[in-house]
Design a protein around this motif. Structure first.
Motif, short mmCIF file in Angstrom:
data_model
loop_
_atom_site.label_atom_id
_atom_site.label_comp_id
_atom_site.label_asym_id
_atom_site.label_seq_id
_atom_site.Cartn_x
_atom_site.Cartn_y
_atom_site.Cartn_z
N GLY A 183 1.05 -0.76 -0.04
CA GLY A 183 0.03 -0.12 0.23
C GLY A 183 0.37 1.57 -0.18
N SER A 184 0.11 1.60 1.09
CA SER A 184 1.11 3.56 0.66
C SER A 184 2.95 2.85 1.63
CB SER A 184 0.38 4.34 1.53
OG SER A 184 -0.12 4.28 3.21
N GLY A 185 3.00 2.15 2.25
CA GLY A 185 4.36 2.67 3.33
C GLY A 185 4.10 2.13 3.90
N HIS A 193 4.39 5.96 -4.31
CA HIS A 193 4.57 7.06 -3.33
C HIS A 193 5.16 6.60 -1.96
CE1 HIS A 193 1.93 9.73 0.10
NE2 HIS A 193 2.17 8.38 0.73
N LEU A 194 5.38 5.27 -2.32
CA LEU A 194 6.13 4.53 -1.30
C LEU A 194 7.72 5.35 -1.37
CD1 LEU A 194 5.43 0.88 -0.52
CD2 LEU A 194 7.56 1.96 0.05
N ARG A 195 8.12 5.01 -2.32
CA ARG A 195 9.03 5.27 -2.91
C ARG A 195 9.61 6.83 -2.08
NH1 ARG A 195 14.43 3.25 -2.91
NH2 ARG A 195 12.68 1.76 -3.73
N SER A 196 8.30 7.69 -2.43
CA SER A 196 9.02 8.34 -2.64
C SER A 196 9.13 8.99 -0.82
CB SER A 196 7.92 9.72 -3.18
OG SER A 196 7.90 11.03 -2.81
N GLY A 203 15.26 8.14 4.13
CA GLY A 203 16.41 8.53 4.44
C GLY A 203 16.42 7.07 3.99
N LEU A 204 16.04 5.87 3.82
CA LEU A 204 14.89 4.65 3.92
C LEU A 204 15.63 4.54 3.10
CD1 LEU A 204 12.69 4.62 7.33
CD2 LEU A 204 15.25 4.55 6.86
N GLY A 205 15.22 4.72 1.92
CA GLY A 205 15.35 4.22 -0.25
C GLY A 205 16.40 3.21 0.19
N GLN A 206 17.59 2.90 0.94
CA GLN A 206 18.83 2.24 0.29
C GLN A 206 18.18 1.19 0.90
OE1 GLN A 206 21.21 2.29 -1.45
NE2 GLN A 206 20.18 4.85 -1.69
N ARG A 207 17.39 0.89 1.65
CA ARG A 207 17.28 -0.46 2.76
C ARG A 207 15.41 -0.53 2.02
NH1 ARG A 207 17.22 1.78 8.43
NH2 ARG A 207 16.48 -1.02 8.32
N ILE A 208 14.66 -0.02 1.72
CA ILE A 208 12.92 -0.51 1.02
C ILE A 208 13.45 -0.35 -0.49
CG2 ILE A 208 10.74 0.18 0.36
CD1 ILE A 208 11.80 1.20 3.85
#
Length: 261
Positions: free
Chosen positions: A44-46, A73-76, A82-87
């Motif tokens: 969903g929205s993350g 939306h989740l990626r944004s 600051g969690l993009g590297q782990r998701i």
């Protein structure tokens, strides 16, 4: 209701019910591997992916959803936090043969299983996706949030929920399943069930009023033509006048199952 309103509703659920989510993830963290690889099914929205990444610093998450809008939306949100590297995100229809998720320590399915066309097959796929000893987490709603308990609008809200429950049943959603039995039938062991009773009383944070507003408007949209006009009008009027009210509460029940492969 527009797609962005559904995203907002999911985000508000995580914000207003943060104590429940924190308690749940803490429980999962104590049962999971030290640096778990997690697949968030129907992400969903993350809200789940982000909370898991924040509360379990060693975790790596694959967020799986059929909606590219939700995943964008989740990626944004992940990048902004600051969690993009782990998701990482993965677009997939879990009613079809599952994609290769890689080695997975935890399968997280929060309010996702009741949407599956064939929950039994989904649980078989889940069993196959987990590494031996891995953890399955299913969190489901026993009751949708109530906001107007003890107010003049309580009756209209309850009748609205009854009509929504009938609509979900007609749509074939798998609400109130015996998930413990289904999990065991799929081959999982060490099944643990835990009930969460959320009861937030005033004064509530401002986000709670918006949570109630979006929830009630979504109900009105879903029941247009299916609810007596007087009840629909009462709910619409209540939704339009929530800001500043001091009698709102948030009451909902969630049940969570943990199981091992």
């Amino acid at each position: 209701m527009a797609h962005d309103h559904l995203i907002e509703l999911l985000d508000l659920d995580a914000e207003v019910l943060h104590a429940y989510h924190h308690d749940l993830i803490g429980w999962v963290g104590r049962e999971a591997a030290d640096t778990p690889r997690i697949a968030d099914l129907g992400a969903g929205s993350g809200t789940g992916s982000l909370a898991l990444a924040r509360d379990l610093p060693g975790a790596e998450i694959t967020a799986v959803d059929v909606s590219p809008e939700m995943l964008a939306h989740l990626r944004s949100r992940a990048d902004a936090a600051g969690l993009g590297q782990r998701i990482r995100t993965l677009e997939a229809d879990l009613d079809q043969p599952w994609p290769d998720l890689g080695p997975i320590d935890v399968l997280w399915a929060a309010s996702a299983m009741h949407h599956m066309a064939d929950p039994g097959q989904a649980l078989v796929s889940a069993f196959g996706a987990l590494r031996p000893g891995g953890l399955l987490v299913i969190a489901e709603l026993e009751s949708f949030p109530r906001f107007l308990t003890g107010t003049a609008d309580e009756g209209a809200e309850e009748r609205g929920h009854a009509a929504m429950a009938k609509r979900r049943q007609e749509a074939g959603l798998h609400m109130h399943e015996n998930w413990g039995e289904r999990i065991t039938r799929a081959g999982f062991t060490a099944v643990t069930e835990r009930h969460f009773d959320v009861d937030l009383r005033p004064p509530l944070p401002p986000a709670a009023a918006r949570y109630a507003e979006v929830s009630l408007l979504r109900m009105c949209h879903g029941l247009d033509g299916r609810l007596p006009s007087a009840d629909l009008a009462a709910l619409e009027k209540a939704a339009a006048g929530l800001v500043g009210r001091t009698d709102l509460s948030v009451r909902t029940e969630r049940t969570v199952w943990l199981a091992r492969r």
